[in-house]
Design an enzyme around this catalytic site. Structure first.
Site, PDB file in Angstrom:
ATOM      1  N   ARG A  74      -9.663   1.363   8.260  1.00  0.00           N
ATOM      2  CA  ARG A  74      -9.229   0.004   8.585  1.00  0.00           C
ATOM      3  C   ARG A  74     -10.326  -0.770   9.313  1.00  0.00           C
ATOM      4  O   ARG A  74     -10.106  -1.928   9.663  1.00  0.00           O
ATOM      5  CB  ARG A  74      -8.007   0.085   9.495  1.00  0.00           C
ATOM      6  CG  ARG A  74      -6.690  -0.235   8.783  1.00  0.00           C
ATOM      7  CD  ARG A  74      -5.619  -0.152   9.821  1.00  0.00           C
ATOM      8  NE  ARG A  74      -4.413  -0.836   9.513  1.00  0.00           N
ATOM      9  CZ  ARG A  74      -3.330  -0.258   9.016  1.00  0.00           C
ATOM     10  NH1 ARG A  74      -3.337   0.990   8.666  1.00  0.00           N
ATOM     11  NH2 ARG A  74      -2.225  -0.966   8.868  1.00  0.00           N
ATOM     12  N   LYS A  80       0.837  -1.215   0.000  1.00  0.00           N
ATOM     13  CA  LYS A  80       0.000   0.000   0.000  1.00  0.00           C
ATOM     14  C   LYS A  80       0.864   1.254   0.000  1.00  0.00           C
ATOM     15  O   LYS A  80       0.618   2.176  -0.761  1.00  0.00           O
ATOM     16  CB  LYS A  80      -0.908   0.048   1.239  1.00  0.00           C
ATOM     17  CG  LYS A  80      -1.913  -1.044   1.370  1.00  0.00           C
ATOM     18  CD  LYS A  80      -2.867  -0.782   2.531  1.00  0.00           C
ATOM     19  CE  LYS A  80      -2.222  -0.718   3.898  1.00  0.00           C
ATOM     20  NZ  LYS A  80      -1.591  -1.974   4.352  1.00  0.00           N
ATOM     21  N   ARG A 136      11.119  -1.099  11.042  1.00  0.00           N
ATOM     22  CA  ARG A 136      10.027  -0.670  11.925  1.00  0.00           C
ATOM     23  C   ARG A 136       9.923  -1.599  13.111  1.00  0.00           C
ATOM     24  O   ARG A 136      10.071  -2.812  12.975  1.00  0.00           O
ATOM     25  CB  ARG A 136       8.702  -0.667  11.148  1.00  0.00           C
ATOM     26  CG  ARG A 136       8.351   0.698  10.632  1.00  0.00           C
ATOM     27  CD  ARG A 136       7.226   0.651   9.684  1.00  0.00           C
ATOM     28  NE  ARG A 136       6.020   0.041  10.246  1.00  0.00           N
ATOM     29  CZ  ARG A 136       4.837   0.069   9.643  1.00  0.00           C
ATOM     30  NH1 ARG A 136       4.723   0.659   8.469  1.00  0.00           N
ATOM     31  NH2 ARG A 136       3.790  -0.488  10.185  1.00  0.00           N
ATOM     32  N   ARG A 161      11.653  -5.968   5.467  1.00  0.00           N
ATOM     33  CA  ARG A 161      11.378  -4.607   5.019  1.00  0.00           C
ATOM     34  C   ARG A 161      12.261  -3.596   5.758  1.00  0.00           C
ATOM     35  O   ARG A 161      12.498  -3.722   6.958  1.00  0.00           O
ATOM     36  CB  ARG A 161       9.904  -4.275   5.282  1.00  0.00           C
ATOM     37  CG  ARG A 161       9.549  -2.850   4.934  1.00  0.00           C
ATOM     38  CD  ARG A 161       8.090  -2.672   4.782  1.00  0.00           C
ATOM     39  NE  ARG A 161       7.379  -2.606   6.052  1.00  0.00           N
ATOM     40  CZ  ARG A 161       6.089  -2.292   6.139  1.00  0.00           C
ATOM     41  NH1 ARG A 161       5.390  -2.059   5.052  1.00  0.00           N
ATOM     42  NH2 ARG A 161       5.495  -2.242   7.314  1.00  0.00           N
ATOM     43  N   ARG A 186      -0.718  -8.273  13.597  1.00  0.00           N
ATOM     44  CA  ARG A 186      -1.235  -7.280  12.635  1.00  0.00           C
ATOM     45  C   ARG A 186      -2.031  -7.981  11.538  1.00  0.00           C
ATOM     46  O   ARG A 186      -3.069  -7.473  11.095  1.00  0.00           O
ATOM     47  CB  ARG A 186      -0.068  -6.490  12.028  1.00  0.00           C
ATOM     48  CG  ARG A 186       0.549  -5.521  13.019  1.00  0.00           C
ATOM     49  CD  ARG A 186       1.904  -5.043  12.583  1.00  0.00           C
ATOM     50  NE  ARG A 186       1.861  -4.288  11.349  1.00  0.00           N
ATOM     51  CZ  ARG A 186       2.925  -4.107  10.565  1.00  0.00           C
ATOM     52  NH1 ARG A 186       4.085  -4.667  10.876  1.00  0.00           N
ATOM     53  NH2 ARG A 186       2.820  -3.383   9.484  1.00  0.00           N
TER      54      ARG A 186
HETATM   55  P1  AMP Z   1       0.658   1.023   8.854  1.00  0.00           P
HETATM   56  O1  AMP Z   1       1.856   1.877   8.715  1.00  0.00           O
HETATM   57  O2  AMP Z   1      -0.473   1.458   7.959  1.00  0.00           O
HETATM   58  O3  AMP Z   1       0.963  -0.458   8.722  1.00  0.00           O
HETATM   59  O4  AMP Z   1       0.102   1.229  10.346  1.00  0.00           O
HETATM   60  C1  AMP Z   1       0.892   0.867  11.466  1.00  0.00           C
HETATM   61  C2  AMP Z   1       0.005   0.725  12.670  1.00  0.00           C
HETATM   62  O5  AMP Z   1      -0.640   1.980  12.953  1.00  0.00           O
HETATM   63  C3  AMP Z   1      -1.122  -0.278  12.521  1.00  0.00           C
HETATM   64  O6  AMP Z   1      -0.708  -1.603  12.792  1.00  0.00           O
HETATM   65  C4  AMP Z   1      -2.120   0.256  13.551  1.00  0.00           C
HETATM   66  O7  AMP Z   1      -1.735  -0.092  14.858  1.00  0.00           O
HETATM   67  C5  AMP Z   1      -1.970   1.772  13.419  1.00  0.00           C
HETATM   68  N1  AMP Z   1      -2.914   2.312  12.404  1.00  0.00           N
HETATM   69  C6  AMP Z   1      -2.610   2.848  11.198  1.00  0.00           C
HETATM   70  N2  AMP Z   1      -3.707   3.245  10.548  1.00  0.00           N
HETATM   71  C7  AMP Z   1      -4.758   2.952  11.373  1.00  0.00           C
HETATM   72  C8  AMP Z   1      -6.176   3.101  11.255  1.00  0.00           C
HETATM   73  N3  AMP Z   1      -6.752   3.607  10.155  1.00  0.00           N
HETATM   74  N4  AMP Z   1      -6.932   2.690  12.304  1.00  0.00           N
HETATM   75  C9  AMP Z   1      -6.383   2.180  13.408  1.00  0.00           C
HETATM   76  N5  AMP Z   1      -5.062   1.978  13.573  1.00  0.00           N
HETATM   77  C10 AMP Z   1      -4.241   2.361  12.564  1.00  0.00           C
END
Ligand code: AMP
Length: 214
Positions: A88, A13, A160, A127, A171
């Site tokens: 999400r 993404k 990360r 990653r 996740r």
């Molecule tokens: P990402 O970088 O999109 O993988 O997001 C990393 C983490 O941030 C996720 O595993 C969630 O804990 C939190 N997160 C990101 N976007 C959202 C969202 N729209 N709703 C809730 N938690 C989020």
């Protein structure tokens, strides 16, 4: 153009949505990047979000919604924006549709990047990301030109904290139970297009641009 990128963690993404945003000249909004910036700056929101993110759980919807509401009303979003990692949950998607409807706007396209769980685990464990601009690399398959340095902005790449195997599995589980139902939600709305995210970055990008320009 209001476009959402959907898909599991590590589906690509971030990589794809950043390129699409750059190509269209509109902002790329990643809720994950915004939370990580707050964590780095040790803000109240960052401290709260870190408790969830480090365990592989989603941040509560109220927190995420208020952050999105502020961000999409910034001046640079007037011509549209690309969302990466939001919504999400079904609740977030419904609240977001209501928020847009108040301003006579709607979601134009949802790109669903489809990738098998085994591929995701391999991708995330290998990653490396840029903490400054969000670009992502793979230690074997998508290496930066100079080892450990971001091609786009020159910052030092990091792994990360939530890309550790035990957190990755949590996740993935959060994705299947809370986020995957969004595929049906947007199918009913008629806005979603499935894209095979297991191929090379350039081929996926060309497919996505074709969908978006249609
Ligand atoms: P990402 O970088 O999109 O993988 O997001 C990393 C983490 O941030 C996720 O595993 C969630 O804990 C939190 N997160 C990101 N976007 C959202 C969202 N729209 N709703 C809730 N938690 C989020």
């Amino acid at each position: 153009m209001i476009c959402i990128f959907l898909g599991g963690p590590g589906a690509g993404k971030g990589t794809q949505s950043l390129r699409v945003a750059e190509k269209l000249g509109i902002p790329h909004i990643s809720t994950g990047d915004i939370f990580r910036e707050h964590i780095r700056n040790k803000t109240d929101l960052g401290i709260l979000a870190e408790g969830y993110i480090s365990k592989g759980q989603l941040v509560p919807d109220e927190v995420t919604m208020s952050l999105i509401e502020v961000r999409i009303h910034a001046d640079d979003c007037k011509k549209g924006f690309i969302l990466d990692g939001f919504p999400r949950t079904i609740n977030q998607a419904e609240l977001f549709d209501k928020l847009l409807a108040k301003e006579y706007k709607k979601v134009d396209k949802v790109i669903n990047l489809d990738v098998a769980d085994e591929t995701i685990v391999n991708r995330l464990a290998n990653r490396r990301v840029c903490p400054k601009c969000g670009a992502a690399y793979h230690t074997k398959y998508l290496q930066p030109k100079k080892e450990g340095i971001c091609d786009l902005c020159g910052a030092e790449l990091i792994q990360r904290d939530d890309d550790r195997e035990e957190v990755i599995l949590k996740r993935l589980s959060a994705y299947h139970t809370q986020t995957e139902p969004l595929i049906k939600y947007y199918k009913e709305a008629g806005t979603i297009v499935d894209v095979d995210g297991s191929r090379v970055v350039k081929i996926i990008f060309d497919d996505i641009m074709e969908v978006i320009e249609k």
